[in-house]
Design an enzyme around this catalytic site. Structure first.
Site, PDB file in Angstrom:
ATOM      1  CE1 TYR A  98      -3.990  -2.649   0.601  1.00 26.92           C
ATOM      2  CE2 TYR A  98      -2.920  -3.316   1.745  1.00 26.92           C
ATOM      3  CZ  TYR A  98      -3.681  -2.768   1.131  1.00 26.92           C
ATOM      4  OH  TYR A  98      -4.909  -3.839   0.825  1.00 26.92           O
ATOM      5  CG  ASN A 135      -9.404   2.094  -1.351  1.00 21.04           C
ATOM      6  OD1 ASN A 135     -10.550   0.724  -1.253  1.00 21.04           O
ATOM      7  ND2 ASN A 135      -8.622   1.980  -1.445  1.00 21.04           N
ATOM      8  CG  HIS A 178     -13.072  -7.842  -1.810  1.00 23.80           C
ATOM      9  ND1 HIS A 178     -11.779  -7.356  -2.933  1.00 23.80           N
ATOM     10  CD2 HIS A 178     -11.818  -7.694  -1.475  1.00 23.80           C
ATOM     11  CE1 HIS A 178     -11.842  -6.759  -3.834  1.00 23.80           C
ATOM     12  NE2 HIS A 178     -11.387  -6.396  -2.257  1.00 23.80           N
ATOM     13  CG  ASP A 225     -28.510  -2.771  -2.242  1.00 20.47           C
ATOM     14  OD1 ASP A 225     -28.022  -2.995  -3.555  1.00 20.47           O
ATOM     15  OD2 ASP A 225     -29.030  -3.861  -1.126  1.00 20.47           O
ATOM     16  CG  HIS A 271      -9.793  -1.345  -5.869  1.00 19.60           C
ATOM     17  ND1 HIS A 271     -10.280  -0.726  -4.543  1.00 19.60           N
ATOM     18  CD2 HIS A 271     -10.365  -1.240  -5.915  1.00 19.60           C
ATOM     19  CE1 HIS A 271     -11.523  -1.590  -4.428  1.00 19.60           C
ATOM     20  NE2 HIS A 271     -11.543  -1.758  -5.561  1.00 19.60           N
ATOM     21  NE  ARG A 285      -6.289  -8.654  -1.270  1.00 16.85           N
ATOM     22  CZ  ARG A 285      -6.791  -8.750   0.063  1.00 16.85           C
ATOM     23  NH1 ARG A 285      -7.627  -7.701   0.180  1.00 16.85           N
ATOM     24  NH2 ARG A 285      -6.484  -9.043   1.008  1.00 16.85           N
TER      25      ARG A 285
HETATM   26  O1  CA2 Z   1      -6.121  -2.028  -2.859  1.00 19.47           O
HETATM   27  C1  CA2 Z   1      -6.708  -1.120  -2.444  1.00 19.47           C
HETATM   28  O2  CA2 Z   1      -7.156  -0.142  -1.871  1.00 19.47           O
HETATM   29  C2  CA2 Z   1      -7.497  -2.716  -1.305  1.00 19.47           C
HETATM   30  O3  CA2 Z   1      -9.047  -1.974  -1.221  1.00 19.47           O
HETATM   31  C3  CA2 Z   1      -7.152  -2.315   0.297  1.00 19.47           C
HETATM   32  C4  CA2 Z   1      -7.733  -3.668   1.104  1.00 19.47           C
HETATM   33  C5  CA2 Z   1      -7.989  -4.953   0.379  1.00 19.47           C
HETATM   34  O4  CA2 Z   1      -9.192  -5.402   0.884  1.00 19.47           O
HETATM   35  C6  CA2 Z   1      -8.455  -4.635  -1.000  1.00 19.47           C
HETATM   36  O5  CA2 Z   1      -8.747  -5.872  -1.461  1.00 19.47           O
HETATM   37  C7  CA2 Z   1      -7.523  -3.891  -1.541  1.00 19.47           C
HETATM   38  C8  CA2 Z   1      -7.568  -2.941   2.216  1.00 19.47           C
HETATM   39  C9  CA2 Z   1      -7.851  -2.290   3.214  1.00 19.47           C
HETATM   40  C10 CA2 Z   1      -6.229  -2.151   3.819  1.00 19.47           C
HETATM   41  O6  CA2 Z   1      -5.498  -1.320   4.246  1.00 19.47           O
HETATM   42  C11 CA2 Z   1      -4.856  -1.269   5.336  1.00 19.47           C
HETATM   43  C12 CA2 Z   1      -3.218  -0.157   4.344  1.00 19.47           C
HETATM   44  C13 CA2 Z   1      -1.848   0.059   5.042  1.00 19.47           C
HETATM   45  C14 CA2 Z   1      -2.038  -1.996   6.494  1.00 19.47           C
HETATM   46  C15 CA2 Z   1      -2.776  -2.046   6.974  1.00 19.47           C
HETATM   47  C16 CA2 Z   1      -3.893  -2.419   6.174  1.00 19.47           C
END
Ligand code: CA2
Length: 152
Positions: free
Chosen positions: A26, A77, A83, A90, A103, A114
């Protein structure tokens, strides 16, 4: 009624952890950085941003419903709710505002669970795998739809 020059920016569960863990997926920007970047991207087009992040689905639903009153579009986001959540989908469909789904990571290149998004077909803009810069790209494209410069 004139179109409000305001977007709702929604970040779903766990995105408050941005910049603290999993930088290989991320990046190192924080949620605060993302919200500032989004505000700058919108301001370049004369729009402002109302930002909400919550780990509670109902808080996100309430913010989305509220956006009907004074926002022209929604950048979201949904985090893991992407998912899993029919109710989030909705809510987005119910307010009938143009939606940009963002994302940070490239969800299609990650685990199979995902690959499906409940939000995708209610969104007119889709950005995935561009890191946090993807929020700015989504805002540019969403505002183009809102102002009639691109098709929604
Ligand atoms: O890629 C993305 O932005 C996601 O929406 C992020 C979600 C994930 O479940 C999606 O599949 C893709 C997860 C968000 C969690 O974000 C974190 C950031 C830093 C550390 C831990 C979690």
């Amino acid at each position: 009624m004139t179109t409000p020059h305001r977007l709702l920016l929604v970040n779903g569960p766990n995105l408050n952890l941005l910049g603290t863990r999993e930088p290989e997926i991320y990046g190192s920007a924080t949620l605060h950085d993302v919200e500032a970047l989004a505000a700058d991207a919108a301001a370049a087009h004369g729009f402002e941003v109302r930002a909400v992040q919550s780990n509670h689905e109902g808080v996100l639903l309430d913010a989305i419903h509220e956006a009907r009153r004074d926002c022209a579009g929604i950048v979201i986001n949904p985090g893991g709710l992407t998912h899993t959540s029919v109710v989030l989908r909705d809510a987005l469909a119910g307010v009938a505002l143009p939606v940009a789904e963002v994302h940070i990571s490239d969800v299609k290149a990650r685990e199979p669970f995902r690959h499906h998004s409940y939000v995708a077909d209610v969104a007119v803009v889709h950005v995935s795998g561009e890191g946090v810069a993807g929020y700015a790209a989504a805002i540019d494209r969403l505002i183009a739809v809102i102002t009639g410069q691109a098709e929604g």
